[in-house]
Design a protein around this motif. Sequence first.
Motif, PDB file in Angstrom:
ATOM      1  N   MET A 230      -4.832   6.086   2.792  1.00 53.71           N
ATOM      2  CA  MET A 230      -4.899   4.790   2.133  1.00 53.71           C
ATOM      3  C   MET A 230      -3.558   4.478   1.481  1.00 53.71           C
ATOM      4  O   MET A 230      -2.910   5.346   0.916  1.00 53.71           O
ATOM      5  N   TYR A 231      -3.123   3.205   1.585  1.00 58.97           N
ATOM      6  CA  TYR A 231      -1.851   2.827   0.997  1.00 58.97           C
ATOM      7  C   TYR A 231      -1.933   2.867  -0.527  1.00 58.97           C
ATOM      8  O   TYR A 231      -2.996   2.725  -1.112  1.00 58.97           O
ATOM      9  N   SER A 232      -0.772   3.041  -1.173  1.00 54.08           N
ATOM     10  CA  SER A 232      -0.743   3.032  -2.638  1.00 54.08           C
ATOM     11  C   SER A 232       0.319   2.095  -3.176  1.00 54.08           C
ATOM     12  O   SER A 232       0.269   1.717  -4.350  1.00 54.08           O
ATOM     13  N   ILE A 233       1.290   1.696  -2.356  1.00 57.46           N
ATOM     14  CA  ILE A 233       2.388   0.844  -2.794  1.00 57.46           C
ATOM     15  C   ILE A 233       2.498  -0.351  -1.856  1.00 57.46           C
ATOM     16  O   ILE A 233       2.372  -0.209  -0.635  1.00 57.46           O
ATOM     17  N   ILE A 234       2.720  -1.525  -2.436  1.00 55.63           N
ATOM     18  CA  ILE A 234       2.926  -2.746  -1.660  1.00 55.63           C
ATOM     19  C   ILE A 234       4.321  -3.273  -1.986  1.00 55.63           C
ATOM     20  O   ILE A 234       4.666  -3.467  -3.149  1.00 55.63           O
ATOM     21  N   VAL A 235       5.127  -3.492  -0.930  1.00 58.34           N
ATOM     22  CA  VAL A 235       6.487  -4.000  -1.089  1.00 58.34           C
ATOM     23  C   VAL A 235       6.528  -5.437  -0.564  1.00 58.34           C
ATOM     24  O   VAL A 235       6.089  -5.697   0.556  1.00 58.34           O
ATOM     25  N   VAL A 236       7.039  -6.339  -1.382  1.00 57.72           N
ATOM     26  CA  VAL A 236       7.151  -7.747  -0.993  1.00 57.72           C
ATOM     27  C   VAL A 236       8.635  -8.040  -0.775  1.00 57.72           C
ATOM     28  O   VAL A 236       9.406  -8.099  -1.744  1.00 57.72           O
TER      29      VAL A 236
END
Length: 246
Positions: free
Chosen positions: A1-7
């Motif tokens: 499962m992902y833990s970091i979102i980069v925009v």
Amino acid sequence: MYSIIVVPPPTTEDRTGPQQLRLAPGERLTFGRGAACAVRIPHEGVSRRAGEITAQGAFWALSNLSGRQTYVVENPEGAGEHIKVGPGRLEAPVPFEFSRIVLPAAGDLIAIDVWAPRHDYLRADGDIEGTTTAPAFSVDRTKRYFAVLAALCEPRLRGEPHAPLPTVDQVVERLRPNWAAASRTSVQWNIDYLAVKLRLKPGPEEADPGPRLNGKKESLVSLALRFDLVREEDLVVLTGSGGAAR
């Protein structure tokens, strides 16, 4: 499962690509001017390989691969809170849930947003025997001393981290809609009480009263904000719907 979102910033070359990039724990993402970077920023002021983001469970780390530029990571919700990551620093941990990496680029400032929405909490183990641990700071949010503390903290919680603290008279006026009998004497008494309760000075039962506490209000506010004894949502005690109890 992902833990970091980069925009990625709006200056990225590929406008048809994903607007958000998700990283699972242990995954890495590079950004810079070079074609090999996962987030390519076509700006002449950005290094070809400017930096790297590494997901680390519930937080992330930033590596500054630039040889000259210092990067700033801001907390957009933190009233000016930020950290600096110097040139060549590897895997500097970033503690903010919402973050903005600011890259100085030949007169421009380019921002990359990073979100860390994953929250991990310790689950209480009912099998552990013995007495419970005493809380570090015990405050009752229904008491008037807490309303006094909230009024002292209010300017800095409202987004002015370096705002001067309110005077005792200003605190009295702020509390009077919910506490008609508020006065300089009663507010000052609560400030003195808070200094003892939060262990900034010894209590009356101590033989040694300790040195005189200068900057009492500043010390109280610094302690309260540092350890989240008062949060922005607690300012409701200053309104008619959430006034402190007698």
